[in-house]
Design an enzyme around this catalytic site. Structure first.
Site, PDB file in Angstrom:
ATOM      1  CB  ILE A  34      22.913  17.034  37.078  1.00  0.00           C
ATOM      2  CG1 ILE A  34      23.069  18.179  38.080  1.00  0.00           C
ATOM      3  CG2 ILE A  34      21.551  17.116  36.396  1.00  0.00           C
ATOM      4  CD1 ILE A  34      23.288  19.517  37.439  1.00  0.00           C
ATOM      5  CB  CYS A  98      30.691  23.387  39.482  1.00  0.00           C
ATOM      6  SG  CYS A  98      30.655  21.963  40.519  1.00  0.00           S
TER       7      CYS A  98
ATOM      8  N   GLY B  97      27.832  15.634  39.771  1.00  0.00           N
ATOM      9  CA  GLY B  97      27.629  16.501  38.615  1.00  0.00           C
ATOM     10  C   GLY B  97      27.428  17.914  39.123  1.00  0.00           C
ATOM     11  CB  CYS B  98      28.311  20.886  39.187  1.00  0.00           C
ATOM     12  SG  CYS B  98      29.234  21.548  37.837  1.00  0.00           S
ATOM     13  N   GLY B  99      25.696  22.091  38.253  1.00  0.00           N
ATOM     14  CA  GLY B  99      24.887  22.931  37.383  1.00  0.00           C
ATOM     15  C   GLY B  99      24.510  24.168  38.133  1.00  0.00           C
TER      16      GLY B  99
END
Lengths: 255, 255
Positions: A34, A98, B97-99
Protein backbone atom coordinates in the site's frame (compact mmCIF):
# COMPACT_ATOMS: atom_id res chain seq x y z
CA UNK A 1 7.36 29.14 1.35
CA UNK A 2 6.24 32.67 0.49
CA UNK A 3 2.50 33.36 0.76
CA UNK A 4 0.28 36.42 0.43
CA UNK A 5 -1.34 37.07 3.76
CA UNK A 6 -4.30 39.36 4.54
CA UNK A 7 -4.88 40.59 8.09
CA UNK A 8 -8.11 42.51 7.46
CA UNK A 9 -6.30 45.61 6.29
CA UNK A 10 -3.47 44.88 3.85
CA UNK A 11 -2.09 42.01 1.79
CA UNK A 12 1.54 41.32 2.54
CA UNK A 13 4.15 38.73 1.68
CA UNK A 14 5.02 36.36 4.47
CA UNK A 15 7.15 33.23 4.98
CA UNK A 16 5.24 30.22 6.30
CA UNK A 17 6.09 26.58 6.83
CA UNK A 18 3.75 24.02 5.32
CA UNK A 19 2.73 20.74 6.89
CA UNK A 20 4.65 17.95 5.23
CA UNK A 21 2.67 15.26 3.43
CA UNK A 22 4.53 12.50 1.61
CA UNK A 23 3.72 9.21 -0.04
CA UNK A 24 5.07 6.25 1.93
CA UNK A 25 4.98 2.75 0.47
CA UNK A 26 4.83 -0.42 2.54
CA UNK A 27 6.28 -3.56 0.97
CA UNK A 28 5.25 -6.75 2.71
CA UNK A 29 7.37 -9.86 2.07
CA UNK A 30 8.72 -8.35 -1.14
CA UNK A 31 5.33 -7.30 -2.54
CA UNK A 32 4.11 -3.69 -2.78
CA UNK A 33 1.25 -3.59 -0.29
CA UNK A 34 0.00 0.00 0.00
CA UNK A 35 1.01 3.63 -0.41
CA UNK A 36 -0.10 5.91 2.41
CA UNK A 37 -0.03 9.70 2.36
CA UNK A 38 1.45 10.70 5.67
CA UNK A 39 3.43 13.10 7.80
CA UNK A 40 6.96 11.73 7.39
CA UNK A 41 7.84 11.03 11.00
CA UNK A 42 7.72 7.76 12.98
CA UNK A 43 7.56 5.75 9.77
CA UNK A 44 8.71 2.48 11.30
CA UNK A 45 5.82 2.81 13.75
CA UNK A 46 3.41 3.65 10.92
CA UNK A 47 4.44 0.67 8.79
CA UNK A 48 4.12 -1.83 11.62
CA UNK A 49 1.01 -0.23 13.09
CA UNK A 50 -0.77 -0.22 9.74
CA UNK A 51 -0.13 -3.95 9.23
CA UNK A 52 -1.28 -4.67 12.78
CA UNK A 53 -4.46 -2.60 12.42
CA UNK A 54 -5.20 -4.39 9.16
CA UNK A 55 -4.93 -7.68 11.03
CA UNK A 56 -1.94 -9.00 9.08
CA UNK A 57 0.51 -9.13 11.97
CA UNK A 58 -0.27 -9.72 15.63
CA UNK A 59 2.94 -9.15 17.57
CA UNK A 60 6.55 -8.16 17.01
CA UNK A 61 7.64 -11.80 17.23
CA UNK A 62 6.04 -12.36 13.82
CA UNK A 63 8.23 -9.65 12.26
CA UNK A 64 11.52 -10.97 10.88
CA UNK A 65 13.10 -7.87 9.33
CA UNK A 66 12.41 -4.16 8.85
CA UNK A 67 14.40 -2.00 6.45
CA UNK A 68 14.01 1.26 4.54
CA UNK A 69 14.90 2.48 1.07
CA UNK A 70 17.71 5.05 1.02
CA UNK A 71 15.28 8.00 0.68
CA UNK A 72 13.12 6.50 3.49
CA UNK A 73 10.03 6.65 1.30
CA UNK A 74 9.64 2.87 1.26
CA UNK A 75 9.61 0.40 4.13
CA UNK A 76 10.28 -3.30 3.63
CA UNK A 77 8.74 -5.54 6.23
CA UNK A 78 9.29 -9.29 6.32
CA UNK A 79 6.86 -11.13 8.52
CA UNK A 80 5.33 -14.52 9.13
CA UNK A 81 1.97 -14.18 7.49
CA UNK A 82 -0.13 -17.21 6.91
CA UNK A 83 -1.48 -17.74 3.44
CA UNK A 84 -4.92 -17.66 5.02
CA UNK A 85 -4.46 -14.17 6.45
CA UNK A 86 -3.16 -12.89 3.16
CA UNK A 87 -6.03 -14.47 1.26
CA UNK A 88 -8.58 -13.12 3.75
CA UNK A 89 -7.12 -9.66 3.35
CA UNK A 90 -7.24 -9.86 -0.44
CA UNK A 91 -10.76 -11.20 -0.26
CA UNK A 92 -11.77 -8.32 1.93
CA UNK A 93 -10.49 -5.83 -0.61
CA UNK A 94 -12.13 -7.56 -3.53
CA UNK A 95 -15.41 -8.16 -1.74
CA UNK A 96 -15.99 -4.73 -0.39
CA UNK A 97 -14.38 -2.63 -3.07
CA UNK A 98 -12.23 0.22 -1.97
CA UNK A 99 -11.92 3.94 -2.12
CA UNK A 100 -10.82 6.93 -0.20
CA UNK A 101 -11.66 6.39 3.46
CA UNK A 102 -14.40 3.98 2.69
CA UNK A 103 -13.61 0.34 3.36
CA UNK A 104 -16.22 -1.14 5.58
CA UNK A 105 -16.35 -4.69 6.70
CA UNK A 106 -18.34 -5.16 9.82
CA UNK A 107 -18.34 -8.93 9.70
CA UNK A 108 -14.57 -9.42 9.66
CA UNK A 109 -13.85 -6.54 12.01
CA UNK A 110 -16.35 -7.58 14.62
CA UNK A 111 -14.86 -11.06 14.67
CA UNK A 112 -11.58 -9.51 15.82
CA UNK A 113 -13.13 -7.28 18.49
CA UNK A 114 -14.26 -8.83 21.72
CA UNK A 115 -16.64 -7.24 24.19
CA UNK A 116 -14.61 -5.54 26.93
CA UNK A 117 -15.16 -6.06 30.63
CA UNK A 118 -14.72 -3.21 33.11
CA UNK A 119 -11.26 -3.55 34.64
CA UNK A 120 -9.61 -0.14 34.78
CA UNK A 121 -11.38 3.01 35.90
CA UNK A 122 -10.27 6.55 35.07
CA UNK A 123 -11.05 9.95 36.53
CA UNK A 124 -12.59 12.63 34.29
CA UNK A 125 -9.86 15.00 35.59
CA UNK A 126 -7.14 12.76 34.13
CA UNK A 127 -8.98 12.82 30.79
CA UNK A 128 -9.28 16.61 30.82
CA UNK A 129 -5.61 17.06 31.76
CA UNK A 130 -4.36 14.77 29.00
CA UNK A 131 -6.60 16.45 26.43
CA UNK A 132 -5.10 19.81 27.46
CA UNK A 133 -1.60 18.39 27.04
CA UNK A 134 -2.50 17.11 23.57
CA UNK A 135 -3.91 20.50 22.56
CA UNK A 136 -0.69 22.15 23.69
CA UNK A 137 1.40 19.64 21.74
CA UNK A 138 -0.40 20.63 18.53
CA UNK A 139 1.86 23.64 18.60
CA UNK A 140 1.86 26.70 16.44
CA UNK A 141 -0.21 27.79 13.51
CA UNK A 142 1.72 25.89 10.86
CA UNK A 143 1.08 22.64 12.67
CA UNK A 144 -2.64 23.11 13.24
CA UNK A 145 -3.51 20.93 10.27
CA UNK A 146 -2.07 17.83 11.94
CA UNK A 147 -4.21 15.29 13.71
CA UNK A 148 -2.91 14.19 17.07
CA UNK A 149 -3.59 10.83 18.64
CA UNK A 150 -2.50 9.52 22.03
CA UNK A 151 -2.74 6.48 24.24
CA UNK A 152 -2.65 6.42 28.05
CA UNK A 153 -2.46 3.11 29.92
CA UNK A 154 -2.54 4.51 33.45
CA UNK A 155 1.24 4.85 33.52
CA UNK A 156 2.55 6.11 30.21
CA UNK A 157 1.25 8.66 27.73
CA UNK A 158 2.32 8.34 24.08
CA UNK A 159 1.48 11.10 21.60
CA UNK A 160 1.84 10.87 17.79
CA UNK A 161 0.75 13.13 14.95
CA UNK A 162 -0.06 12.83 11.26
CA UNK A 163 -2.02 14.48 8.47
CA UNK A 164 -4.52 11.63 8.81
CA UNK A 165 -6.19 10.52 12.01
CA UNK A 166 -5.98 6.85 10.95
CA UNK A 167 -2.23 7.17 10.41
CA UNK A 168 -1.78 8.87 13.80
CA UNK A 169 -3.50 5.96 15.54
CA UNK A 170 -1.48 3.44 13.52
CA UNK A 171 1.74 5.17 14.66
CA UNK A 172 0.62 4.68 18.27
CA UNK A 173 -0.11 1.02 17.60
CA UNK A 174 3.33 0.54 15.99
CA UNK A 175 5.11 2.38 18.81
CA UNK A 176 3.44 0.25 21.47
CA UNK A 177 4.40 -2.91 19.53
CA UNK A 178 8.04 -1.85 19.17
CA UNK A 179 8.34 -0.81 22.81
CA UNK A 180 6.31 -3.62 24.32
CA UNK A 181 3.79 -1.28 25.91
CA UNK A 182 0.63 -2.84 27.29
CA UNK A 183 -2.41 -1.19 25.67
CA UNK A 184 -5.00 -3.38 27.36
CA UNK A 185 -7.80 -1.24 28.84
CA UNK A 186 -5.99 1.96 27.96
CA UNK A 187 -7.52 5.24 26.77
CA UNK A 188 -7.17 6.38 23.16
CA UNK A 189 -7.34 10.14 22.54
CA UNK A 190 -8.01 11.65 19.11
CA UNK A 191 -8.39 15.22 17.88
CA UNK A 192 -10.72 14.01 15.14
CA UNK A 193 -14.33 12.93 15.17
CA UNK A 194 -15.31 9.52 16.52
CA UNK A 195 -16.57 7.69 13.46
CA UNK A 196 -17.35 3.97 13.32
CA UNK A 197 -13.98 3.34 11.65
CA UNK A 198 -11.95 5.01 14.41
CA UNK A 199 -14.06 3.23 17.01
CA UNK A 200 -13.25 -0.16 15.43
CA UNK A 201 -9.56 0.70 15.13
CA UNK A 202 -9.56 1.69 18.82
CA UNK A 203 -11.24 -1.59 19.75
CA UNK A 204 -8.47 -3.49 17.94
CA UNK A 205 -5.81 -1.79 20.14
CA UNK A 206 -7.55 -3.38 23.17
CA UNK A 207 -8.22 0.07 24.62
CA UNK A 208 -11.51 0.34 26.48
CA UNK A 209 -12.00 4.12 26.35
CA UNK A 210 -11.93 6.59 23.44
CA UNK A 211 -11.82 10.34 24.05
CA UNK A 212 -12.20 13.22 21.60
CA UNK A 213 -12.66 16.98 21.50
CA UNK A 214 -15.31 16.27 18.90
CA UNK A 215 -18.53 14.24 18.88
CA UNK A 216 -19.25 10.61 17.98
CA UNK A 217 -21.63 9.40 15.27
CA UNK A 218 -24.65 7.20 15.97
CA UNK A 219 -22.92 4.22 14.31
CA UNK A 220 -19.82 4.67 16.50
CA UNK A 221 -22.03 4.64 19.62
CA UNK A 222 -23.93 1.57 18.40
CA UNK A 223 -20.62 -0.29 18.04
CA UNK A 224 -19.28 1.09 21.34
CA UNK A 225 -22.30 -0.23 23.22
CA UNK A 226 -21.99 -3.63 21.52
CA UNK A 227 -18.28 -3.86 22.42
CA UNK A 228 -18.72 -2.16 25.82
CA UNK A 229 -16.31 0.67 25.04
CA UNK A 230 -16.51 4.00 26.87
CA UNK A 231 -16.92 7.03 24.62
CA UNK A 232 -16.13 10.48 26.01
CA UNK A 233 -16.66 13.35 23.59
CA UNK A 234 -16.72 17.10 23.47
CA UNK A 235 -13.80 17.43 25.91
CA UNK A 236 -13.27 21.20 25.77
CA UNK A 237 -12.15 23.36 28.67
CA UNK A 238 -14.12 22.24 31.73
CA UNK A 239 -16.78 20.43 29.68
CA UNK A 240 -17.08 16.81 28.65
CA UNK A 241 -19.82 14.37 27.69
CA UNK A 242 -19.96 10.63 28.38
CA UNK A 243 -21.82 8.84 25.59
CA UNK A 244 -21.36 5.22 26.64
CA UNK A 245 -19.72 3.06 29.32
CA UNK A 246 -19.98 5.63 32.12
CA UNK A 247 -19.04 2.96 34.70
CA UNK A 248 -15.37 3.40 33.69
CA UNK A 249 -15.31 7.11 34.55
CA UNK A 250 -15.28 8.32 38.15
CA UNK A 251 -15.90 11.80 39.43
CA UNK A 252 -12.94 11.38 41.76
CA UNK A 253 -9.95 13.50 40.72
CA UNK A 254 -7.34 11.13 42.12
CA UNK A 255 -7.31 8.04 39.84
CA UNK B 1 -29.89 9.61 23.17
CA UNK B 2 -29.21 10.12 26.87
CA UNK B 3 -25.66 11.15 27.79
CA UNK B 4 -23.88 12.17 30.98
CA UNK B 5 -22.73 15.72 30.62
CA UNK B 6 -20.24 17.61 32.80
CA UNK B 7 -20.21 21.42 32.82
CA UNK B 8 -17.23 21.92 35.14
CA UNK B 9 -19.34 21.56 38.28
CA UNK B 10 -21.77 18.64 38.12
CA UNK B 11 -22.50 15.59 36.00
CA UNK B 12 -26.05 15.51 34.71
CA UNK B 13 -28.15 13.48 32.33
CA UNK B 14 -28.97 15.20 29.07
CA UNK B 15 -30.65 14.35 25.77
CA UNK B 16 -28.47 14.90 22.69
CA UNK B 17 -28.84 14.10 19.04
CA UNK B 18 -26.01 12.20 17.38
CA UNK B 19 -24.70 12.76 13.88
CA UNK B 20 -26.01 10.04 11.62
CA UNK B 21 -23.49 7.77 9.92
CA UNK B 22 -24.74 4.91 7.78
CA UNK B 23 -23.28 2.41 5.34
CA UNK B 24 -24.38 3.10 1.76
CA UNK B 25 -23.61 0.62 -1.00
CA UNK B 26 -23.22 1.56 -4.65
CA UNK B 27 -24.03 -1.14 -7.21
CA UNK B 28 -22.73 -0.39 -10.68
CA UNK B 29 -24.28 -2.30 -13.58
CA UNK B 30 -25.49 -5.02 -11.23
CA UNK B 31 -22.18 -5.49 -9.41
CA UNK B 32 -21.48 -4.37 -5.84
CA UNK B 33 -18.94 -1.59 -6.28
CA UNK B 34 -18.27 0.01 -2.90
CA UNK B 35 -19.74 0.66 0.53
CA UNK B 36 -19.28 4.20 1.82
CA UNK B 37 -19.91 5.38 5.36
CA UNK B 38 -21.86 8.58 5.03
CA UNK B 39 -24.37 11.06 6.36
CA UNK B 40 -27.60 9.71 4.83
CA UNK B 41 -28.75 12.73 2.85
CA UNK B 42 -28.33 13.55 -0.86
CA UNK B 43 -27.54 9.92 -1.63
CA UNK B 44 -28.35 10.13 -5.33
CA UNK B 45 -25.80 12.94 -5.55
CA UNK B 46 -23.27 10.92 -3.55
CA UNK B 47 -23.62 7.82 -5.72
CA UNK B 48 -23.24 9.71 -8.99
CA UNK B 49 -20.55 12.05 -7.67
CA UNK B 50 -18.47 9.18 -6.34
CA UNK B 51 -18.49 7.41 -9.71
CA UNK B 52 -17.62 10.65 -11.47
CA UNK B 53 -14.77 11.45 -9.08
CA UNK B 54 -13.43 7.93 -9.56
CA UNK B 55 -13.40 8.58 -13.31
CA UNK B 56 -15.95 5.89 -14.17
CA UNK B 57 -18.64 8.19 -15.55
CA UNK B 58 -18.16 11.52 -17.26
CA UNK B 59 -21.61 13.06 -17.72
CA UNK B 60 -25.26 12.34 -16.97
CA UNK B 61 -25.80 11.19 -20.58
CA UNK B 62 -23.79 8.06 -19.78
CA UNK B 63 -26.19 7.17 -16.95
CA UNK B 64 -29.10 4.97 -18.04
CA UNK B 65 -30.94 4.32 -14.80
CA UNK B 66 -30.75 5.15 -11.09
CA UNK B 67 -32.80 3.32 -8.46
CA UNK B 68 -32.71 2.63 -4.73
CA UNK B 69 -33.40 -0.34 -2.49
CA UNK B 70 -36.54 0.05 -0.38
CA UNK B 71 -34.55 1.03 2.75
CA UNK B 72 -32.49 3.49 0.64
CA UNK B 73 -29.25 1.93 1.84
CA UNK B 74 -28.31 0.72 -1.64
CA UNK B 75 -28.21 2.62 -4.92
CA UNK B 76 -28.28 0.84 -8.29
CA UNK B 77 -26.69 2.78 -11.11
CA UNK B 78 -26.68 1.57 -14.69
CA UNK B 79 -24.26 3.39 -16.91
CA UNK B 80 -22.30 3.08 -20.13
CA UNK B 81 -18.87 2.15 -18.89
CA UNK B 82 -16.29 0.93 -21.30
CA UNK B 83 -14.51 -2.28 -20.48
CA UNK B 84 -11.31 -0.27 -20.59
CA UNK B 85 -12.44 2.14 -17.85
CA UNK B 86 -13.54 -0.73 -15.68
CA UNK B 87 -10.27 -2.58 -16.22
CA UNK B 88 -8.25 0.55 -15.53
CA UNK B 89 -10.15 1.07 -12.31
CA UNK B 90 -9.60 -2.49 -11.19
CA UNK B 91 -5.95 -2.24 -12.14
CA UNK B 92 -5.61 0.90 -10.10
CA UNK B 93 -7.02 -0.82 -7.04
CA UNK B 94 -4.88 -3.89 -7.45
CA UNK B 95 -1.70 -2.01 -8.26
CA UNK B 96 -1.76 0.46 -5.45
CA UNK B 97 -3.41 -1.59 -2.77
CA UNK B 98 -6.03 0.12 -0.69
CA UNK B 99 -6.85 1.18 2.79
CA UNK B 100 -8.52 3.82 4.81
CA UNK B 101 -7.98 7.15 3.11
CA UNK B 102 -4.88 6.01 1.40
CA UNK B 103 -5.20 5.31 -2.31
CA UNK B 104 -2.62 7.26 -4.18
CA UNK B 105 -2.09 7.14 -7.87
CA UNK B 106 -0.43 10.21 -9.19
CA UNK B 107 0.11 8.86 -12.68
CA UNK B 108 -3.52 8.11 -13.49
CA UNK B 109 -4.89 11.13 -11.67
CA UNK B 110 -2.54 13.60 -13.26
CA UNK B 111 -3.52 12.30 -16.70
CA UNK B 112 -7.07 13.42 -15.96
CA UNK B 113 -6.13 16.86 -14.63
CA UNK B 114 -5.13 19.57 -17.06
CA UNK B 115 -3.30 22.73 -16.14
CA UNK B 116 -5.83 25.55 -15.69
CA UNK B 117 -5.59 28.93 -17.39
CA UNK B 118 -6.69 32.10 -15.60
CA UNK B 119 -10.20 32.91 -16.79
CA UNK B 120 -12.36 33.89 -13.81
CA UNK B 121 -11.18 36.24 -11.08
CA UNK B 122 -12.72 36.43 -7.62
CA UNK B 123 -12.61 39.02 -4.85
CA UNK B 124 -11.26 38.02 -1.44
CA UNK B 125 -14.40 39.58 0.05
CA UNK B 126 -16.60 37.12 -1.82
CA UNK B 127 -14.47 34.29 -0.45
CA UNK B 128 -14.74 35.57 3.11
CA UNK B 129 -18.50 36.06 2.83
CA UNK B 130 -19.10 32.56 1.52
CA UNK B 131 -16.89 31.04 4.20
CA UNK B 132 -18.97 32.87 6.83
CA UNK B 133 -22.17 31.51 5.28
CA UNK B 134 -20.74 27.99 5.36
CA UNK B 135 -19.75 28.35 9.02
CA UNK B 136 -23.29 29.49 9.83
CA UNK B 137 -24.78 26.53 7.93
CA UNK B 138 -22.82 24.12 10.14
CA UNK B 139 -25.50 24.79 12.69
CA UNK B 140 -25.73 23.79 16.28
CA UNK B 141 -23.53 21.69 18.51
CA UNK B 142 -24.90 18.31 17.46
CA UNK B 143 -24.01 19.03 13.87
CA UNK B 144 -20.47 20.25 14.49
CA UNK B 145 -18.96 16.92 13.56
CA UNK B 146 -20.10 17.25 9.93
CA UNK B 147 -17.79 18.41 7.19
CA UNK B 148 -19.24 21.01 4.87
CA UNK B 149 -18.23 21.48 1.27
CA UNK B 150 -19.47 24.08 -1.21
CA UNK B 151 -19.01 25.20 -4.78
CA UNK B 152 -19.47 28.72 -6.14
CA UNK B 153 -19.36 29.37 -9.88
CA UNK B 154 -19.84 33.15 -9.78
CA UNK B 155 -23.63 32.76 -9.86
CA UNK B 156 -24.76 29.90 -7.71
CA UNK B 157 -23.60 28.58 -4.35
CA UNK B 158 -24.24 24.92 -3.53
CA UNK B 159 -23.55 23.60 -0.02
CA UNK B 160 -23.49 19.92 1.03
CA UNK B 161 -22.48 18.14 4.22
CA UNK B 162 -21.26 14.73 5.27
CA UNK B 163 -19.30 12.91 7.97
CA UNK B 164 -16.45 12.69 5.45
CA UNK B 165 -14.98 15.57 3.49
CA UNK B 166 -14.53 13.36 0.42
CA UNK B 167 -18.21 12.41 0.50
CA UNK B 168 -19.25 16.05 0.88
CA UNK B 169 -17.30 17.00 -2.25
CA UNK B 170 -18.72 14.00 -4.13
CA UNK B 171 -22.24 15.16 -3.23
CA UNK B 172 -21.43 18.54 -4.79
CA UNK B 173 -20.10 16.83 -7.92
CA UNK B 174 -23.25 14.69 -8.18
CA UNK B 175 -25.57 17.64 -7.59
CA UNK B 176 -23.88 19.68 -10.32
CA UNK B 177 -24.16 16.72 -12.71
CA UNK B 178 -27.86 16.20 -11.98
CA UNK B 179 -28.68 19.89 -12.28
CA UNK B 180 -26.42 20.69 -15.21
CA UNK B 181 -24.45 23.31 -13.29
CA UNK B 182 -21.25 24.54 -14.90
CA UNK B 183 -18.35 24.02 -12.49
CA UNK B 184 -15.64 25.26 -14.83
CA UNK B 185 -13.36 27.74 -13.03
CA UNK B 186 -15.53 27.68 -9.94
CA UNK B 187 -14.38 27.85 -6.30
CA UNK B 188 -14.52 24.79 -4.04
CA UNK B 189 -14.84 25.45 -0.29
CA UNK B 190 -14.07 22.84 2.34
CA UNK B 191 -14.10 22.89 6.14
CA UNK B 192 -11.35 20.27 6.16
CA UNK B 193 -7.64 20.47 5.53
CA UNK B 194 -6.31 20.80 1.98
CA UNK B 195 -4.47 17.51 1.44
CA UNK B 196 -3.16 16.29 -1.91
CA UNK B 197 -6.20 14.04 -2.29
CA UNK B 198 -8.72 16.87 -1.87
CA UNK B 199 -6.64 19.03 -4.21
CA UNK B 200 -6.79 16.34 -6.91
CA UNK B 201 -10.51 15.81 -6.39
CA UNK B 202 -11.04 19.56 -6.72
CA UNK B 203 -8.99 19.63 -9.93
CA UNK B 204 -11.26 16.92 -11.37
CA UNK B 205 -14.34 19.13 -10.80
CA UNK B 206 -12.71 21.71 -13.14
CA UNK B 207 -12.70 24.28 -10.33
CA UNK B 208 -9.70 26.60 -10.36
CA UNK B 209 -9.76 27.76 -6.74
CA UNK B 210 -9.89 25.84 -3.46
CA UNK B 211 -10.61 27.58 -0.16
CA UNK B 212 -10.41 26.28 3.40
CA UNK B 213 -10.51 27.46 7.00
CA UNK B 214 -7.52 25.20 7.50
CA UNK B 215 -4.06 25.00 5.93
CA UNK B 216 -2.73 23.08 2.92
CA UNK B 217 0.07 20.51 2.96
CA UNK B 218 3.28 20.89 0.95
CA UNK B 219 2.19 18.12 -1.43
CA UNK B 220 -1.15 19.86 -2.09
CA UNK B 221 0.71 23.08 -2.93
CA UNK B 222 3.16 21.24 -5.19
CA UNK B 223 0.21 19.82 -7.15
CA UNK B 224 -1.65 23.15 -7.12
CA UNK B 225 1.34 24.92 -8.68
CA UNK B 226 1.69 22.19 -11.30
CA UNK B 227 -2.02 22.41 -12.22
CA UNK B 228 -2.18 26.20 -11.73
CA UNK B 229 -4.88 26.04 -9.08
CA UNK B 230 -5.36 28.86 -6.56
CA UNK B 231 -5.16 27.79 -2.92
CA UNK B 232 -6.59 30.09 -0.24
CA UNK B 233 -6.25 28.85 3.32
CA UNK B 234 -6.72 29.94 6.87
CA UNK B 235 -9.89 31.91 6.05
CA UNK B 236 -10.95 32.93 9.56
CA UNK B 237 -12.66 36.18 10.47
CA UNK B 238 -10.88 38.94 8.58
CA UNK B 239 -7.77 36.84 7.86
CA UNK B 240 -6.86 34.74 4.86
CA UNK B 241 -3.70 33.46 3.20
CA UNK B 242 -3.09 32.91 -0.52
CA UNK B 243 -0.71 29.99 -1.04
CA UNK B 244 -0.74 29.74 -4.84
CA UNK B 245 -2.30 31.31 -7.94
CA UNK B 246 -2.73 34.79 -6.45
CA UNK B 247 -3.52 36.21 -9.92
CA UNK B 248 -7.08 34.87 -9.56
CA UNK B 249 -7.79 36.87 -6.37
CA UNK B 250 -8.37 40.63 -6.48
CA UNK B 251 -8.40 43.04 -3.60
CA UNK B 252 -11.49 44.65 -5.09
CA UNK B 253 -14.62 43.92 -3.06
CA UNK B 254 -17.02 44.07 -6.03
CA UNK B 255 -16.32 40.97 -8.17
Amino acid sequence: MEVLSFDGKVFKKEEVELIKEEPFTIFLNGKEFITLLCYPKDLRELGLGFLKSEGLIGSLSEVKKISFSRDEKDIYIEADISELEERLHEKRIVTTGCGKGSIFYFALDSLKCREKSVKKIYSYIVIQNIMREISRSRGNRSERGLHVCAIYNGERLIIKEDVGRHNALDKIVGYCMLNNIDTDDSIVFTTGRISSEILLKTAKTDASVIVSRSTPTNLAIELAKKLNITVVGYVRGVNLTIYSGEERITTSPSL
